[in-house]
Design a protein around this motif. Structure first.
Motif, PDB file in Angstrom:
ATOM      1  N   LYS A  70       0.797  -1.235   0.000  1.00 48.78           N
ATOM      2  CA  LYS A  70       0.000   0.000   0.000  1.00 48.78           C
ATOM      3  C   LYS A  70       0.826   1.279   0.000  1.00 48.78           C
ATOM      4  O   LYS A  70       0.297   2.355  -0.231  1.00 48.78           O
ATOM      5  N   GLN A  71       2.106   1.191   0.297  1.00 45.73           N
ATOM      6  CA  GLN A  71       2.938   2.384   0.428  1.00 45.73           C
ATOM      7  C   GLN A  71       3.683   2.692  -0.864  1.00 45.73           C
ATOM      8  O   GLN A  71       4.427   1.858  -1.376  1.00 45.73           O
ATOM      9  N   ASP A  72       3.465   3.884  -1.386  1.00 44.40           N
ATOM     10  CA  ASP A  72       4.298   4.384  -2.472  1.00 44.40           C
ATOM     11  C   ASP A  72       5.614   4.869  -1.860  1.00 44.40           C
ATOM     12  O   ASP A  72       5.634   5.378  -0.736  1.00 44.40           O
ATOM     13  N   GLU A  73       6.700   4.711  -2.615  1.00 43.20           N
ATOM     14  CA  GLU A  73       7.996   5.206  -2.160  1.00 43.20           C
ATOM     15  C   GLU A  73       8.659   6.009  -3.281  1.00 43.20           C
ATOM     16  O   GLU A  73       8.410   5.769  -4.463  1.00 43.20           O
ATOM     17  N   PHE A  74       9.530   6.921  -2.880  1.00 45.18           N
ATOM     18  CA  PHE A  74      10.245   7.776  -3.819  1.00 45.18           C
ATOM     19  C   PHE A  74      11.635   8.018  -3.256  1.00 45.18           C
ATOM     20  O   PHE A  74      11.795   8.217  -2.047  1.00 45.18           O
ATOM     21  N   ILE A  75      12.646   8.000  -4.124  1.00 45.77           N
ATOM     22  CA  ILE A  75      14.014   8.330  -3.705  1.00 45.77           C
ATOM     23  C   ILE A  75      14.587   9.390  -4.639  1.00 45.77           C
ATOM     24  O   ILE A  75      14.229   9.463  -5.826  1.00 45.77           O
ATOM     25  N   TYR A  76      15.494  10.205  -4.110  1.00 48.88           N
ATOM     26  CA  TYR A  76      16.180  11.245  -4.873  1.00 48.88           C
ATOM     27  C   TYR A  76      17.641  11.229  -4.449  1.00 48.88           C
ATOM     28  O   TYR A  76      17.959  11.419  -3.267  1.00 48.88           O
ATOM     29  N   ILE A  77      18.539  10.995  -5.406  1.00 51.01           N
ATOM     30  CA  ILE A  77      19.974  10.900  -5.115  1.00 51.01           C
ATOM     31  C   ILE A  77      20.576  12.299  -4.994  1.00 51.01           C
ATOM     32  O   ILE A  77      20.485  13.109  -5.921  1.00 51.01           O
ATOM     33  N   LEU A  78      21.200  12.569  -3.857  1.00 52.80           N
ATOM     34  CA  LEU A  78      21.845  13.856  -3.603  1.00 52.80           C
ATOM     35  C   LEU A  78      23.349  13.813  -3.878  1.00 52.80           C
ATOM     36  O   LEU A  78      23.922  14.781  -4.379  1.00 52.80           O
ATOM     37  N   GLN A  79      23.988  12.703  -3.525  1.00 52.38           N
ATOM     38  CA  GLN A  79      25.452  12.606  -3.610  1.00 52.38           C
ATOM     39  C   GLN A  79      25.849  11.161  -3.872  1.00 52.38           C
ATOM     40  O   GLN A  79      25.250  10.232  -3.323  1.00 52.38           O
ATOM     41  N   PRO A  92      22.033   2.208 -12.930  1.00 51.10           N
ATOM     42  CA  PRO A  92      22.912   3.159 -12.235  1.00 51.10           C
ATOM     43  C   PRO A  92      22.164   4.464 -11.957  1.00 51.10           C
ATOM     44  O   PRO A  92      21.426   4.962 -12.812  1.00 51.10           O
ATOM     45  N   LEU A  93      22.361   5.002 -10.757  1.00 52.80           N
ATOM     46  CA  LEU A  93      21.768   6.283 -10.371  1.00 52.80           C
ATOM     47  C   LEU A  93      22.871   7.232  -9.935  1.00 52.80           C
ATOM     48  O   LEU A  93      23.777   6.839  -9.202  1.00 52.80           O
ATOM     49  N   SER A  94      22.774   8.469 -10.366  1.00 52.77           N
ATOM     50  CA  SER A  94      23.759   9.494 -10.012  1.00 52.77           C
ATOM     51  C   SER A  94      23.023  10.704  -9.436  1.00 52.77           C
ATOM     52  O   SER A  94      21.796  10.784  -9.512  1.00 52.77           O
ATOM     53  N   PRO A  95      23.766  11.668  -8.863  1.00 50.92           N
ATOM     54  CA  PRO A  95      23.120  12.829  -8.255  1.00 50.92           C
ATOM     55  C   PRO A  95      22.146  13.517  -9.205  1.00 50.92           C
ATOM     56  O   PRO A  95      22.415  13.693 -10.393  1.00 50.92           O
ATOM     57  N   GLY A  96      20.985  13.851  -8.646  1.00 45.74           N
ATOM     58  CA  GLY A  96      19.923  14.488  -9.419  1.00 45.74           C
ATOM     59  C   GLY A  96      18.907  13.503  -9.975  1.00 45.74           C
ATOM     60  O   GLY A  96      17.827  13.899 -10.403  1.00 45.74           O
ATOM     61  N   MET A  97      19.248  12.212  -9.959  1.00 48.06           N
ATOM     62  CA  MET A  97      18.304  11.208 -10.457  1.00 48.06           C
ATOM     63  C   MET A  97      17.340  10.807  -9.342  1.00 48.06           C
ATOM     64  O   MET A  97      17.661  10.901  -8.161  1.00 48.06           O
ATOM     65  N   CYS A  98      16.163  10.360  -9.760  1.00 48.04           N
ATOM     66  CA  CYS A  98      15.162   9.917  -8.796  1.00 48.04           C
ATOM     67  C   CYS A  98      14.458   8.682  -9.339  1.00 48.04           C
ATOM     68  O   CYS A  98      14.556   8.357 -10.525  1.00 48.04           O
ATOM     69  N   ALA A  99      13.758   7.997  -8.447  1.00 47.77           N
ATOM     70  CA  ALA A  99      12.992   6.815  -8.831  1.00 47.77           C
ATOM     71  C   ALA A  99      11.799   6.710  -7.901  1.00 47.77           C
ATOM     72  O   ALA A  99      11.853   7.132  -6.746  1.00 47.77           O
ATOM     73  N   GLY A 100      10.718   6.156  -8.412  1.00 51.38           N
ATOM     74  CA  GLY A 100       9.511   5.970  -7.617  1.00 51.38           C
ATOM     75  C   GLY A 100       9.051   4.530  -7.692  1.00 51.38           C
ATOM     76  O   GLY A 100       9.278   3.847  -8.699  1.00 51.38           O
ATOM     77  N   PHE A 101       8.402   4.081  -6.632  1.00 52.47           N
ATOM     78  CA  PHE A 101       7.975   2.696  -6.528  1.00 52.47           C
ATOM     79  C   PHE A 101       6.506   2.676  -6.112  1.00 52.47           C
ATOM     80  O   PHE A 101       6.180   2.946  -4.958  1.00 52.47           O
ATOM     81  N   LYS A 102       5.651   2.389  -7.071  1.00 56.01           N
ATOM     82  CA  LYS A 102       4.214   2.372  -6.839  1.00 56.01           C
ATOM     83  C   LYS A 102       3.827   1.163  -5.998  1.00 56.01           C
ATOM     84  O   LYS A 102       4.300   0.056  -6.232  1.00 56.01           O
ATOM     85  N   VAL A 120      24.362   9.508  -0.697  1.00 57.77           N
ATOM     86  CA  VAL A 120      23.397  10.193   0.157  1.00 57.77           C
ATOM     87  C   VAL A 120      22.139  10.422  -0.672  1.00 57.77           C
ATOM     88  O   VAL A 120      22.213  10.891  -1.811  1.00 57.77           O
ATOM     89  N   TYR A 121      20.988  10.083  -0.094  1.00 56.20           N
ATOM     90  CA  TYR A 121      19.729  10.266  -0.820  1.00 56.20           C
ATOM     91  C   TYR A 121      18.586  10.538   0.138  1.00 56.20           C
ATOM     92  O   TYR A 121      18.668  10.266   1.340  1.00 56.20           O
ATOM     93  N   LEU A 122      17.525  11.096  -0.405  1.00 56.24           N
ATOM     94  CA  LEU A 122      16.278  11.281   0.324  1.00 56.24           C
ATOM     95  C   LEU A 122      15.347  10.143  -0.032  1.00 56.24           C
ATOM     96  O   LEU A 122      15.242   9.766  -1.203  1.00 56.24           O
ATOM     97  N   GLU A 123      14.664   9.594   0.954  1.00 51.38           N
ATOM     98  CA  GLU A 123      13.624   8.608   0.697  1.00 51.38           C
ATOM     99  C   GLU A 123      12.336   9.113   1.322  1.00 51.38           C
ATOM    100  O   GLU A 123      12.343   9.643   2.439  1.00 51.38           O
ATOM    101  N   VAL A 124      11.251   8.961   0.569  1.00 47.42           N
ATOM    102  CA  VAL A 124       9.946   9.435   0.997  1.00 47.42           C
ATOM    103  C   VAL A 124       8.967   8.286   0.828  1.00 47.42           C
ATOM    104  O   VAL A 124       8.955   7.623  -0.218  1.00 47.42           O
ATOM    105  N   GLY A 125       8.152   8.052   1.841  1.00 48.57           N
ATOM    106  CA  GLY A 125       7.129   7.020   1.751  1.00 48.57           C
ATOM    107  C   GLY A 125       5.907   7.428   2.545  1.00 48.57           C
ATOM    108  O   GLY A 125       6.014   8.133   3.551  1.00 48.57           O
ATOM    109  N   ASP A 126       4.735   6.987   2.071  1.00 45.87           N
ATOM    110  CA  ASP A 126       3.525   7.310   2.826  1.00 45.87           C
ATOM    111  C   ASP A 126       3.372   6.333   3.987  1.00 45.87           C
ATOM    112  O   ASP A 126       4.157   5.402   4.137  1.00 45.87           O
ATOM    113  N   ARG A 127       2.386   6.561   4.798  1.00 47.91           N
ATOM    114  CA  ARG A 127       2.178   5.731   5.993  1.00 47.91           C
ATOM    115  C   ARG A 127       0.773   5.144   5.999  1.00 47.91           C
ATOM    116  O   ARG A 127       0.065   5.192   6.997  1.00 47.91           O
TER     117      ARG A 127
END
Length: 160
Positions: A70-79, A92-102, A120-127
């Motif tokens: 049920k949780q969507d997830e998203f990541i964004y590569i910073l470094q 391969p993922l490099s800085p500025g790239m992102c991916a989402g997982f439905k 280093v990356y940001l990860e976002v997910g719903d609850r």
């Protein structure tokens, strides 16, 4: 318990590191060595989604390869440069790239740091309540119960 004032803004890299490195039971938790999460959303009292600033040391992985029901997830590569592993293979993922997982696709994903530099990356997910995590490569299933993850074998037997 007193009502603690939430910050208005912070420097993300100075947020406290999550005290428990992994929620996984053994033998899986020790495989998360080299991963450091700073739960940013929790600092602001966010309830509907979570945000983590995550660092992966060389040769570390973000998680066991998993998919949420049920949780969507998203990541964004910073470094740094990571490798995204999904059912489609390695990307391969490099800085500025992102991916989402439905949610609900069953397409397991994780990040791997195969480089000699930190990622280093940001990860976002719903609850979303009632979420489950599936692990296609492991005898593991995650159940969200009362806002906390409980881990069982795929046949439903609990981990000791």
């Amino acid at each position: 318990m007193p009502n603690v004032a939430k910050p208005v803004a912070i420097l993300a890299s100075e947020a406290p590191v999550r005290t428990k490195p992994s929620n996984y039971p053994e033998p899986f938790a020790s495989r998360m060595t080299g991963r450091e999460k700073r739960p940013l959303g929790d600092l602001f009292g966010l309830m509907n989604f979570g945000v983590n600033l995550t660092r992966l040391a060389p040769n570390a992985v973000s998680a066991l390869r998993h998919a949420h029901s049920k949780q969507d997830e998203f990541i964004y590569i910073l470094q740094g440069n990571a490798v995204l592993r999904t059912d489609e293979g390695l990307t391969p993922l490099s800085p500025g790239m992102c991916a989402g997982f439905k949610a609900g696709t069953g397409n397991g994903h994780c990040l791997i740091n195969e480089s000699a530099e930190e990622v280093v990356y940001l990860e976002v997910g719903d609850r979303t309540p009632g979420d489950e995590g599936g692990y296609p490569d492991e005898d593991l299933k995650a159940l969200m119960v009362d806002g906390k993850w409980q881990f069982v074998h795929k046949d439903g037997a609990p981990y000791a």
